[in-house]
Motif scaffolding. Structure first.
Motif, PDB file in Angstrom:
ATOM      1  N   ALA A   1       3.873  -7.800  -2.811  1.00  0.00           N
ATOM      2  CA  ALA A   1       4.639  -6.560  -2.865  1.00  0.00           C
ATOM      3  C   ALA A   1       3.734  -5.387  -3.212  1.00  0.00           C
ATOM      4  N   ALA A   2       2.832  -5.575  -4.171  1.00  0.00           N
ATOM      5  CA  ALA A   2       1.904  -4.512  -4.549  1.00  0.00           C
ATOM      6  C   ALA A   2       0.990  -4.146  -3.385  1.00  0.00           C
ATOM      7  N   VAL A   3       0.501  -5.155  -2.669  1.00  0.00           N
ATOM      8  CA  VAL A   3      -0.368  -4.900  -1.517  1.00  0.00           C
ATOM      9  C   VAL A   3       0.368  -4.098  -0.449  1.00  0.00           C
ATOM     10  N   LEU A   4       1.581  -4.476  -0.130  1.00  0.00           N
ATOM     11  CA  LEU A   4       2.333  -3.783   0.930  1.00  0.00           C
ATOM     12  C   LEU A   4       2.702  -2.360   0.526  1.00  0.00           C
TER      13      LEU A   4
ATOM     14  N   ALA B   1      -6.301 -13.232   0.971  1.00  0.00           N
ATOM     15  CA  ALA B   1      -6.793 -13.616  -0.356  1.00  0.00           C
ATOM     16  C   ALA B   1      -5.665 -14.135  -1.237  1.00  0.00           C
ATOM     17  N   ILE B   2      -4.488 -13.510  -1.151  1.00  0.00           N
ATOM     18  CA  ILE B   2      -3.332 -13.951  -1.941  1.00  0.00           C
ATOM     19  C   ILE B   2      -2.887 -15.345  -1.511  1.00  0.00           C
TER      20      ILE B   2
ATOM     21  N   MET C   1      -7.283  -4.765  -6.029  1.00  0.00           N
ATOM     22  CA  MET C   1      -8.262  -5.611  -5.350  1.00  0.00           C
ATOM     23  C   MET C   1      -9.000  -6.495  -6.351  1.00  0.00           C
ATOM     24  N   LEU C   2      -9.456  -5.891  -7.453  1.00  0.00           N
ATOM     25  CA  LEU C   2     -10.197  -6.652  -8.457  1.00  0.00           C
ATOM     26  C   LEU C   2      -9.313  -7.706  -9.112  1.00  0.00           C
ATOM     27  N   LEU C   3      -8.041  -7.383  -9.307  1.00  0.00           N
ATOM     28  CA  LEU C   3      -7.113  -8.346  -9.902  1.00  0.00           C
ATOM     29  C   LEU C   3      -6.925  -9.552  -8.985  1.00  0.00           C
ATOM     30  N   VAL C   4      -6.738  -9.288  -7.695  1.00  0.00           N
ATOM     31  CA  VAL C   4      -6.575 -10.381  -6.732  1.00  0.00           C
ATOM     32  C   VAL C   4      -7.858 -11.203  -6.636  1.00  0.00           C
TER      33      VAL C   4
END
Length: 231
Positions: free
Chosen positions: A40-43, A61-62, A142-145
């Protein structure tokens, strides 16, 4: 009687989920929540900043991290159920070395992205994905993923090493031996899943070698461990 595993006999990921007060969503729920929140955050950020190409890479990556979560949970459950020797369990779970390996992988990746890659002749990967001025919140996500992914890669490394050590060090009864073999082959499955990120780093030789080498190494070590399990 409480059948839940004691802390020190779980991955750090399992311990965090299990220790949250008042939260009992189960393994499937935890993984579904992980995927839903990240995706959801990515989208949303892709829509806000028009970064749909980056969203595809982020989704890959997810997915790989989610596969890693499933594999970690299955490996943990089966190893504990198999009643392997106590030193084997302590080394696999209690040492938390998978966290150390995940940190090392993450620091190496960050160093590559922010120091090494910008000094090369081509366009840096971050610029390709996010443009010349990446939004701060996008870089944060990005860093969190990537940390989520690196932690699971560190777990895969450690599981492969411990699996090989256990296969050489111990003999098992037949049911335990079958389970230990399956656990090692599960690790191979996670390694193969990481091939999903390769299309996004084809023009990044260092990352390509790192990911490809990791997949090959984990596959070779885990298959060898499975083959060496003795009864």
């Amino acid at each position: 009687m409480n059948d839940a595993p004691e802390y020190g006999e779980t991955w750090v990921y399992e311990s965090i989920v299990g220790a949250l007060p008042g939260v009992d969503i189960g393994d499937a729920g935890a993984i579904a929540l992980q995927i839903a929140v990240f995706e959801a955050a990515v989208l949303v950020l892709a829509w806000v900043y028009d970064l749909w190409a980056a969203a595809i890479a982020g989704t890959a990556a997810i997915v790989v991290a989610a596969v890693g979560s499933v594999v970690m949970l299955r490996m943990g459950e089966r190893t504990r159920a198999a009643m392997v020797p106590a030193p084997y369990r302590r080394l696999l779970f209690g040492s938390s070395i998978e966290v150390v390996l995940g940190i090392l992988a993450f620091v190496a990746l960050v160093t590559h992205l922010f120091v090494f890659d910008p000094r090369q002749a081509g366009t840096p990967l971050l610029t390709v994905l996010f443009g010349p001025e990446p939004p701060v919140v996008v870089v944060y996500l990005m860093l969190l993923v990537l940390w989520d992914l690196c932690y699971r890669i560190g777990t895969s490394w450690w599981a492969a090493v411990v699996g090989l050590w256990g296969a050489v060090r111990y003999r098992f009864d037949e049911p335990t031996a079958r389970t230990v073999r399956r656990v090692n082959l599960l690790n191979v499955g996670f390694g193969v899943a990481q091939v999903l990120v390769i299309p996004f780093i084809l023009d990044q030789p260092v990352l390509l070698v790192a990911v490809g080498g990791h997949v090959v190494a984990v596959t070779v070590v885990s298959v060898t461990a499975a083959a060496l399990v003795r009864t």
